[in-house]
Write an enzyme that holds these catalytic residues in place. Structure first.
Site, PDB file in Angstrom:
ATOM      1  N   ASP A   1     -14.417 -34.456  25.080  1.00 23.95           N
ATOM      2  CA  ASP A   1     -13.718 -33.176  24.998  1.00 23.95           C
ATOM      3  C   ASP A   1     -14.155 -32.328  26.188  1.00 23.95           C
ATOM      4  O   ASP A   1     -15.348 -32.287  26.514  1.00 23.95           O
ATOM      5  CB  ASP A   1     -14.133 -32.466  23.696  1.00 23.95           C
TER       6      ASP A   1
ATOM      7  N   ASP B   1      -9.433 -29.157  26.069  1.00 25.35           N
ATOM      8  CA  ASP B   1      -9.281 -28.120  25.043  1.00 25.35           C
ATOM      9  C   ASP B   1      -8.432 -26.955  25.560  1.00 25.35           C
ATOM     10  O   ASP B   1      -8.598 -26.518  26.697  1.00 25.35           O
ATOM     11  CB  ASP B   1     -10.675 -27.603  24.668  1.00 25.35           C
TER      12      ASP B   1
ATOM     13  N   GLU C   1      -4.516 -30.358  25.500  1.00 26.07           N
ATOM     14  CA  GLU C   1      -4.075 -29.723  24.253  1.00 26.07           C
ATOM     15  C   GLU C   1      -3.214 -28.527  24.637  1.00 26.07           C
ATOM     16  O   GLU C   1      -3.718 -27.524  25.113  1.00 26.07           O
ATOM     17  CB  GLU C   1      -5.296 -29.268  23.439  1.00 26.07           C
TER      18      GLU C   1
ATOM     19  N   HIS D   1      -8.976 -32.547  14.070  1.00 23.26           N
ATOM     20  CA  HIS D   1     -10.036 -31.759  13.430  1.00 23.26           C
ATOM     21  C   HIS D   1      -9.611 -30.317  13.124  1.00 23.26           C
ATOM     22  O   HIS D   1     -10.406 -29.554  12.590  1.00 23.26           O
ATOM     23  CB  HIS D   1     -11.253 -31.737  14.347  1.00 23.26           C
ATOM     24  N   ASP D   2      -8.394 -29.936  13.512  1.00 27.91           N
ATOM     25  CA  ASP D   2      -7.942 -28.552  13.312  1.00 27.91           C
ATOM     26  C   ASP D   2      -6.879 -28.411  12.227  1.00 27.91           C
ATOM     27  O   ASP D   2      -6.335 -27.324  12.053  1.00 27.91           O
ATOM     28  CB  ASP D   2      -7.321 -28.017  14.619  1.00 27.91           C
TER      29      ASP D   2
HETATM   30  O1  TEU Z   1      -8.017 -25.410  19.346  1.00 28.03           O
HETATM   31  C1  TEU Z   1      -7.054 -24.593  19.926  1.00 28.03           C
HETATM   32  C2  TEU Z   1      -6.441 -23.712  18.957  1.00 28.03           C
HETATM   33  O2  TEU Z   1      -7.075 -23.071  18.180  1.00 28.03           O
HETATM   34  C3  TEU Z   1      -4.995 -23.645  19.022  1.00 28.03           C
HETATM   35  O3  TEU Z   1      -4.531 -24.215  17.858  1.00 28.03           O
HETATM   36  C4  TEU Z   1      -4.586 -22.229  19.132  1.00 28.03           C
HETATM   37  O4  TEU Z   1      -4.154 -21.837  17.878  1.00 28.03           O
HETATM   38  C5  TEU Z   1      -3.480 -22.058  20.095  1.00 28.03           C
HETATM   39  O5  TEU Z   1      -3.935 -22.540  21.331  1.00 28.03           O
HETATM   40  C6  TEU Z   1      -3.070 -20.615  20.219  1.00 28.03           C
HETATM   41  O6  TEU Z   1      -2.151 -20.431  21.241  1.00 28.03           O
HETATM   42  C7  TEU Z   1      -9.036 -25.851  20.166  1.00 28.03           C
HETATM   43  C8  TEU Z   1      -9.950 -26.747  19.370  1.00 28.03           C
HETATM   44  O7  TEU Z   1      -9.234 -27.880  18.961  1.00 28.03           O
HETATM   45  C9  TEU Z   1     -10.519 -25.968  18.246  1.00 28.03           C
HETATM   46  O8  TEU Z   1     -11.300 -26.756  17.386  1.00 28.03           O
HETATM   47  C10 TEU Z   1     -11.331 -24.852  18.835  1.00 28.03           C
HETATM   48  O9  TEU Z   1     -11.783 -24.013  17.814  1.00 28.03           O
HETATM   49  C11 TEU Z   1     -10.542 -24.028  19.833  1.00 28.03           C
HETATM   50  O10 TEU Z   1      -9.791 -24.803  20.723  1.00 28.03           O
HETATM   51  C12 TEU Z   1     -11.474 -23.190  20.673  1.00 28.03           C
HETATM   52  O11 TEU Z   1     -12.178 -23.995  21.561  1.00 28.03           O
END
Ligand code: TEU
Length: 572
Positions: free
Chosen positions: A101, A207, A264, A339-340
């Protein structure tokens, strides 16, 4: 390592490991690197060819490691750098790839970079983060704008030493790095990227990959009453984002060969996606699009508003992703869990005990036959399900869930019905669902740890666990193995084929065909997304073809499709 062929990443099967909850080897209740090493043969046997390890870096763990205090070190409870070197070696020794990551939109507020930056306005790292003066309203200090942080509260925090606020799109402990500064960019490249590529890893899952570039005017989200409430803006796809990725590829990655970049990229329109992943631009190789996993709600929406999506919504989210590579030089990812998000069986199918395994097999057929690179999340292969409904908020650990909860309790203290809906929403889509310890066997704590697990183990572990499924040919695990094998042996159809939906409006059955690019081989996939019998209809153009059943979750398919039945046929 053997030299890597271009586009090696298209055919891999990736398994995501979330270290805290995967496997504990030393009894401290938290998963660790040695725990992972001990299971690599299991993963290889499943058909996995690449591991994506979620953050294992030094971190104060405000957001489970997505707050990194040193990119070049390991979080001690997970192990040492020697363990990490061994993990990389052992993964490669089995012919698998290793992806880490890459969390560089922000770091931890405990990172030395931020510690220095916050001291005063003149230190060498003073502008490595986004600092802005307060906005004074009626003599009172306010954040520079009304942006809401993604998990709640203002996106700015005040530091008296500088009499300024810094930006954090996530938690206050996760300050956003200032990507405008070429010096801090180089520091990130050296510490977070080169350091690990030199150790021989094969790529990164990036990320919040679309959030580094900020609109430096920091405009307010339009609101009637500034200062009353913080509002979520669109923080994605800022003006310089594509420039940064071209720079990373050109100045850093190219030196190391075909490094895989999986971005992502939440909430990114189709045309913008193509800019990131078109092979010609080569910014990233593929992205995680959020259309599927945000169906029915997500963590940027209040959990009490979560709903169960229709099958048509599900189909259109899948269609969007399947179109990434249709007639373009881009590439897609295929995933139903991470994981989210909540687990896929209760979310997209059913966890009704009568159908849980069958429905899990149906989803395995779905994800196993879609075009793109396949990702399996830990526990998905054995059908781990969401946290039970009788668990309470005290069983949850995720910062986004706990912040949401505090917020609704403060805002609607007496609305018990809303609290109940909020808890249900968390139990459907919350991040804790994916973070309960992996269920390895039916012994204490599901064999995850000999100590006290950091998070409660799911109540169903005696029934749902790896050991119970390993030698059972009827198990979901065995089915996943079979599907992964078929995916590889028919990769021209399943990994690379063209996708077409035949019953878009049908709320019960999902029927699609896959066609090899050379037009020779085809597959028909028919999935009953209900617990009732449905008629089995052949789409137009397929009626006269000789169908050969490749895989199904029933022994002998009959005229009708039974509850949650799925079939995959091949034909010419
Ligand atoms: O997640 C990103 C995240 O939270 C997105 O779903 C967010 O809602 C979107 O980008 C809003 O525009 C990543 C990780 O997967 C997560 O576990 C972390 O908490 C987060 O980034 C912060 O690093």
């Amino acid at each position: 390592m053997a030299p890597t062929s271009p586009e090696w990443w298209k055919d891999i099967v990736v398994y995501q490991i979330w270290p805290a909850s995967y496997k504990d080897s030393n009894g401290d209740g938290l998963g660790d690197l040695q725990g992972i090493i001990g299971t690599l043969d299991y993963l290889k046997d499943l058909g996995v060819t690449c591991i994506w390890l979620s953050p294992m870096y030094a971190s104060p763990q405000y957001d489970m490691g997505y707050d990194i205090s040193n990119y070049e070190d390991i979080y001690p409870p997970y192990g040492t750098m020697a363990d990490m070197d061994e993990l990389i070696r052992q993964v490669h020794a089995r012919g698998m790839k290793m992806v880490l990551d890459l969390v560089i939109n922000h770091c931890s507020s405990e990172h030395a970079w931020f510690q220095e930056s916050k001291k005063d306005k003149t230190n060498p790292k003073a502008d490595w983060f986004h600092w802005r003066p307060p906005r004074m309203i009626d003599g009172k200090r306010h954040p520079p704008n009304n942006w809401r942080a993604i998990f709640g509260g203002s996106a700015w925090d005040y530091v008296p030493e500088r009499d300024e606020y810094y930006l954090h799109l996530f938690e206050p402990e996760q300050p956003d790095l200032n990507w405008e500064n070429p010096v801090s960019r180089q520091a990130v490249y050296d510490s977070a990227i080169r350091f690990w590529l030199k150790k021989g890893i094969d790529g990164f899952r990036v990320d919040v990959a679309n959030m580094y570039s900020k609109n430096l005017d920091f405009p307010d989200v339009p609101a009637e009453d500034i200062g009353a409430e913080f509002l979520l803006g669109d923080y994605n796809n800022g003006p310089r984002i594509h420039e940064y990725y071209r720079e990373i590829r050109r100045d850093v990655l190219n030196e190391f060969g075909e490094v895989l970049m999986i971005g992502e990229c939440a909430f990114t329109p189709f045309d913008e996606v193509l800019k990131y992943v078109s092979a010609e631009r080569k910014e990233m190789d593929m992205i995680f699009d959020f259309d599927i996993v945000t169906l029915g709600g997500n963590m940027v929406k209040p959990r009490h508003e979560m709903f169960r999506q229709s099958l048509q919504d599900f189909k259109s989210a899948i269609l969007k992703v399947q179109q990434f590579s249709a007639g373009t030089d881009a590439w897609a990812t295929v995933f139903g869990e991470n994981h989210d998000n909540g687990r896929s069986i209760p979310r997209f199918a059913t966890d009704d005990p009568e159908y849980r395994v069958k429905a899990g097999k149906l989803l395995a057929m779905l994800f196993g036959t879609l075009t793109g690179t396949l990702f399996i999340y830990q526990g998905q292969e054995i059908g781990m399900t969401n946290i039970p409904q009788d668990w309470t908020i005290d069983d949850l650990k995720d910062i986004s869930a706990l912040k949401y909860w505090r917020e609704i309790i403060a805002k609607y203290p007496d609305d018990k019905e809303l609290h109940q809906r909020g808890l249900r929403g968390l139990q459907l889509g919350g991040r804790d669902n994916a973070r309960t310890p992996v269920q390895w066997n039916s012994e204490a704590n599901a064999g995850f740890t000999t100590g006290t697990p950091w998070m409660r183990v799911h109540d169903n572990y005696k029934e749902v666990n790896v050991e119970a499924q390993l030698d059972d040919p009827e198990s979901l695990l065995s089915f996943w193995k079979q599907v992964v094998k078929l995916r590889k042996s028919h990769s021209e159809l399943f990994v690379h084929g063209d996708f077409e939906i035949h019953d878009f409006d049908d709320e019960n059955v999902f029927t699609y065909t896959k066609k090899a690019r050379d037009g020779k081989n085809k597959a028909l996939v028919v999935l009953n997304f209900t617990e009732n019998d449905q008629s089995f209809r052949l789409p137009e153009g397929v009626e006269n073809s000789k169908l050969e059943l490749l895989v199904s979750n029933v022994d002998e398919p009959k005229d009708k499709l039974s509850a949650w039945e799925g079939r995959v046929y091949v034909f010419e």
